[in-house]
Design a protein around this motif. Sequence first.
Motif, PDB file in Angstrom:
ATOM      1  N   LEU A  28     -16.198   5.273 -21.907  1.00 20.69           N
ATOM      2  CA  LEU A  28     -15.641   4.016 -21.392  1.00 20.69           C
ATOM      3  C   LEU A  28     -16.602   2.838 -21.498  1.00 20.69           C
ATOM      4  CD1 LEU A  28     -13.940   5.543 -18.261  1.00 20.69           C
ATOM      5  CD2 LEU A  28     -12.746   4.329 -20.075  1.00 20.69           C
ATOM      6  N   GLN A  30     -19.336   2.486 -19.840  1.00 18.86           N
ATOM      7  CA  GLN A  30     -19.433   2.154 -18.420  1.00 18.86           C
ATOM      8  C   GLN A  30     -20.885   2.080 -17.928  1.00 18.86           C
ATOM      9  OE1 GLN A  30     -17.716   5.080 -15.569  1.00 18.86           O
ATOM     10  NE2 GLN A  30     -16.070   3.586 -15.488  1.00 18.86           N
ATOM     11  N   PHE A  31     -21.310   0.925 -17.492  1.00 15.75           N
ATOM     12  CA  PHE A  31     -22.631   0.769 -16.871  1.00 15.75           C
ATOM     13  C   PHE A  31     -22.441  -0.170 -15.693  1.00 15.75           C
ATOM     14  CE2 PHE A  31     -23.406   1.332 -21.433  1.00 15.75           C
ATOM     15  CZ  PHE A  31     -24.128   2.508 -21.391  1.00 15.75           C
ATOM     16  N   PHE A  32     -22.860   0.255 -14.539  1.00 15.44           N
ATOM     17  CA  PHE A  32     -22.606  -0.563 -13.351  1.00 15.44           C
ATOM     18  C   PHE A  32     -23.710  -1.596 -13.120  1.00 15.44           C
ATOM     19  CE2 PHE A  32     -20.241   3.383 -12.535  1.00 15.44           C
ATOM     20  CZ  PHE A  32     -18.976   2.829 -12.487  1.00 15.44           C
ATOM     21  N   THR A  33     -23.319  -2.756 -12.683  1.00 12.88           N
ATOM     22  CA  THR A  33     -24.284  -3.829 -12.446  1.00 12.88           C
ATOM     23  C   THR A  33     -24.971  -3.605 -11.101  1.00 12.88           C
ATOM     24  OG1 THR A  33     -22.709  -5.297 -13.515  1.00 12.88           O
ATOM     25  CG2 THR A  33     -24.570  -6.343 -12.428  1.00 12.88           C
ATOM     26  N   GLY A  58     -12.728  -5.114 -16.645  1.00  5.91           N
ATOM     27  CA  GLY A  58     -13.678  -3.994 -16.705  1.00  5.91           C
ATOM     28  C   GLY A  58     -14.442  -3.978 -15.395  1.00  5.91           C
ATOM     29  N   ALA A  59     -13.678  -3.892 -14.293  1.00  5.95           N
ATOM     30  CA  ALA A  59     -14.239  -4.181 -12.961  1.00  5.95           C
ATOM     31  C   ALA A  59     -15.126  -3.077 -12.406  1.00  5.95           C
ATOM     32  CB  ALA A  59     -13.099  -4.447 -11.981  1.00  5.95           C
ATOM     33  N   GLU A  88      -9.304  -2.248 -14.547  1.00  8.72           N
ATOM     34  CA  GLU A  88     -10.207  -1.098 -14.657  1.00  8.72           C
ATOM     35  C   GLU A  88      -9.397   0.100 -15.111  1.00  8.72           C
ATOM     36  OE1 GLU A  88     -13.579  -0.389 -14.695  1.00  8.72           O
ATOM     37  OE2 GLU A  88     -12.666   1.507 -15.278  1.00  8.72           O
ATOM     38  N   LEU A  89      -9.843   0.641 -16.257  1.00 11.60           N
ATOM     39  CA  LEU A  89      -9.096   1.719 -16.906  1.00 11.60           C
ATOM     40  C   LEU A  89      -9.356   3.088 -16.296  1.00 11.60           C
ATOM     41  CD1 LEU A  89      -7.297   2.052 -19.428  1.00 11.60           C
ATOM     42  CD2 LEU A  89      -9.370   2.239 -20.801  1.00 11.60           C
ATOM     43  N   ASP A 123      -5.310  -0.866 -19.697  1.00 13.77           N
ATOM     44  CA  ASP A 123      -6.208  -1.268 -20.774  1.00 13.77           C
ATOM     45  C   ASP A 123      -6.144  -2.791 -20.968  1.00 13.77           C
ATOM     46  OD1 ASP A 123      -7.359  -1.852 -23.228  1.00 13.77           O
ATOM     47  OD2 ASP A 123      -6.742   0.049 -24.110  1.00 13.77           O
ATOM     48  N   PHE A 124      -7.223  -3.458 -20.623  1.00 13.17           N
ATOM     49  CA  PHE A 124      -7.277  -4.923 -20.685  1.00 13.17           C
ATOM     50  C   PHE A 124      -7.036  -5.422 -22.114  1.00 13.17           C
ATOM     51  CE2 PHE A 124      -9.984  -8.799 -21.112  1.00 13.17           C
ATOM     52  CZ  PHE A 124      -9.272  -9.623 -20.255  1.00 13.17           C
ATOM     53  N   ASN A 150     -18.892  -7.809 -16.616  1.00 11.57           N
ATOM     54  CA  ASN A 150     -19.853  -6.961 -17.309  1.00 11.57           C
ATOM     55  C   ASN A 150     -18.968  -6.023 -18.127  1.00 11.57           C
ATOM     56  OD1 ASN A 150     -21.635  -5.062 -18.188  1.00 11.57           O
ATOM     57  ND2 ASN A 150     -22.310  -4.389 -16.161  1.00 11.57           N
TER      58      ASN A 150
HETATM   59  C1  LIG Z   1     -19.987  -2.042 -18.185  1.00 10.95           C
HETATM   60  S1  LIG Z   1     -18.851  -1.430 -17.004  1.00 10.95           S
HETATM   61  C2  LIG Z   1     -19.041  -2.633 -15.764  1.00 10.95           C
HETATM   62  C3  LIG Z   1     -18.380  -2.293 -14.471  1.00 10.95           C
HETATM   63  C4  LIG Z   1     -18.475  -3.381 -13.432  1.00 10.95           C
HETATM   64  N1  LIG Z   1     -17.885  -4.620 -13.875  1.00 10.95           N
HETATM   65  C5  LIG Z   1     -19.893  -3.637 -13.043  1.00 10.95           C
HETATM   66  O1  LIG Z   1     -20.399  -4.688 -13.414  1.00 10.95           O
HETATM   67  O2  LIG Z   1     -20.501  -2.800 -12.367  1.00 10.95           O
HETATM   68  C6  LIG Z   1     -17.317  -1.767 -17.772  1.00 10.95           C
HETATM   69  C7  LIG Z   1     -16.088  -1.154 -17.127  1.00 10.95           C
HETATM   70  O3  LIG Z   1     -14.970  -1.399 -17.972  1.00 10.95           O
HETATM   71  C8  LIG Z   1     -14.090  -0.294 -17.909  1.00 10.95           C
HETATM   72  N2  LIG Z   1     -13.269  -0.294 -19.128  1.00 10.95           N
HETATM   73  C9  LIG Z   1     -13.600   0.206 -20.337  1.00 10.95           C
HETATM   74  N3  LIG Z   1     -12.628  -0.042 -21.225  1.00 10.95           N
HETATM   75  C10 LIG Z   1     -11.658  -0.711 -20.556  1.00 10.95           C
HETATM   76  C11 LIG Z   1     -10.405  -1.263 -20.928  1.00 10.95           C
HETATM   77  N4  LIG Z   1      -9.991  -1.176 -22.195  1.00 10.95           N
HETATM   78  N5  LIG Z   1      -9.677  -1.895 -19.999  1.00 10.95           N
HETATM   79  C12 LIG Z   1     -10.121  -2.012 -18.721  1.00 10.95           C
HETATM   80  N6  LIG Z   1     -11.302  -1.504 -18.310  1.00 10.95           N
HETATM   81  C13 LIG Z   1     -12.060  -0.878 -19.216  1.00 10.95           C
HETATM   82  C14 LIG Z   1     -15.004   0.910 -17.787  1.00 10.95           C
HETATM   83  O4  LIG Z   1     -14.350   2.002 -17.213  1.00 10.95           O
HETATM   84  C15 LIG Z   1     -16.126   0.339 -16.924  1.00 10.95           C
HETATM   85  O5  LIG Z   1     -15.915   0.642 -15.577  1.00 10.95           O
END
Ligand SMILES: C[S@@+](CC[C@H](N)C(=O)[O-])C[C@H]1O[C@@H](n2cnc3c(N)ncnc32)[C@H](O)[C@@H]1O
Length: 508
Positions: A28, A30-33, A58-59, A88-89, A123-124, A150
Amino acid sequence: MMGMLNSTSPNAMPRATLSEIRKRQGELGQFFTPAPVAEFMASLFGPLPEVVRLLDAGAGTGALTAAFISRLCKKKGRVRAIEATLYELDPLIQETLSRSMRDCKRACVKSGIQFRFTIHASDFIREMSILLSGDLFSAPPPTYDAAITNPPYKKIATDSAARRALSSIGIETSNLYTGFIALIQRLLIPGGQLVGITPRSFCNGPYFRPFREDFLGNLALRRLHVFESRNAAFRDDSVLQENVIFHALKGLSQPHELMISSSSGEHGAAIVESTLPFTEVVHPHDEEKFIHIPSDPRHTLAKETLVSLSSTLGDLGISVSTGRVVDFRHKNSLREEPEEGTAPLIYSCHFNGGSVCWPKPHSRKPNAILDNSETHSWLVPTGTYVLTKRFTAKEERRRLVACVLDAKNIRAKWLGFENHLNYFHANGRGLNRNVAIGLYAYLNSTVVDQYFRRFSGHTQVNASDLRTLSYPNLHSLHAMGTEMQTLDLSQGQIDDLVAKHLNADTQT
Ligand SMILES: C[S@@+](CC[C@H](N)C(=O)[O-])C[C@H]1O[C@@H](n2cnc3c(N)ncnc32)[C@H](O)[C@@H]1O
């Protein structure tokens, strides 16, 4: 509010869930801020309308929206209502995200701000591409006053659904994060604000050029912030990326000046700020639209030196290309050791200080490639070439690592450069030996390294990066090469030699 941020942090989640999330991170992007970074990002917003429509695409667990809300609750400005939309997926973090938003609501109530939120567990990219397609039968796209993001970082393959969805609305990009930013930008109202944290990789390189044009053509940069340490900001997730935080406004013209800042990424670290003309960040005649982030005084000095040099590679009659042999495409033609009918095959493992050591006994990589009808067109005539690594190790002192392949050390008519190298040549042939040695010194100098760091936040060196540099004239390169008795000089000796000849170059 800090308590609320902590409760939304992945560290506060039950163990099983956390390990599941970790497993899915790659999938995904996925990296949390971390909370301090989220707070810093929230602090960058300028004045907001009384009712703020906020987008967090991508919350994750909601850290960014939480920081945004926390800031507004503390500030007690004119904002009286916030309508947050979160995408958020990942189904595994929906519950944590909802809890975080309920916490936000409680904090807003205490501060007299109305708060409404909608979480889309979808899916955004897919949804927004449909809404933005202008299809008569789809609903109009939503609009936002502010976005904080992020976005997920992940390469998207040419034949992937995400790539096709983005292409369908004219967004050509190879990473999810740039796809997210391009979509978010389209959803902002004129003057709408975007604060994002992303890898710095979009600031240079040929693949991100269409994105840079889209980004700079539609968003006015107000602030850029980099973390000096490659991994401090995202240390919890052991991400090895240089990241940039930007604040930009939709649809306005680029400012005359903007603030560039940097910090170590450690919690509470000092922030070093400077205000620079926009033309220092994106050079007016740069067709590649590289985004320079001169976050260190040495970067500024390096620019002064390089702009005083008048030659482009083209002026010198020199070109730089990426090594043409993609080894896995010629598996059957690769040979561990040279033999009858083969040509030397040069990899970065053959770099030995300033020169090439070939063949390399017991090498991990093949030393040779059959010269046959299938491979011949990928070979070059033996000559003296300057080579640079396309990927330097993170521990290496310099981003640019060059060496000289000297024709006199290779007894073969043709040779191959593997794809992980860039090579400087004269119309497909070798260079004058002294010019090659001068070029080697220049590329390995600290001043070029510092210039390079203005626009590159990663260890990849593209041929297009090397093409955008300015170079000493042929006379200076030749003189430098002639003066160098050995390739084996210390960094200080290389820098002294280059400085001496660059001074002469600027006076001619
Ligand atoms: C880099 S992380 C950042 C999470 C959060 N915004 C933060 O700053 O901690 C990106 C997030 O986008 C979500 N994501 C990935 N692909 C996505 C999509 N197509 N639509 C919605 N969310 C998605 C992931 O699951 C992940 O939680």
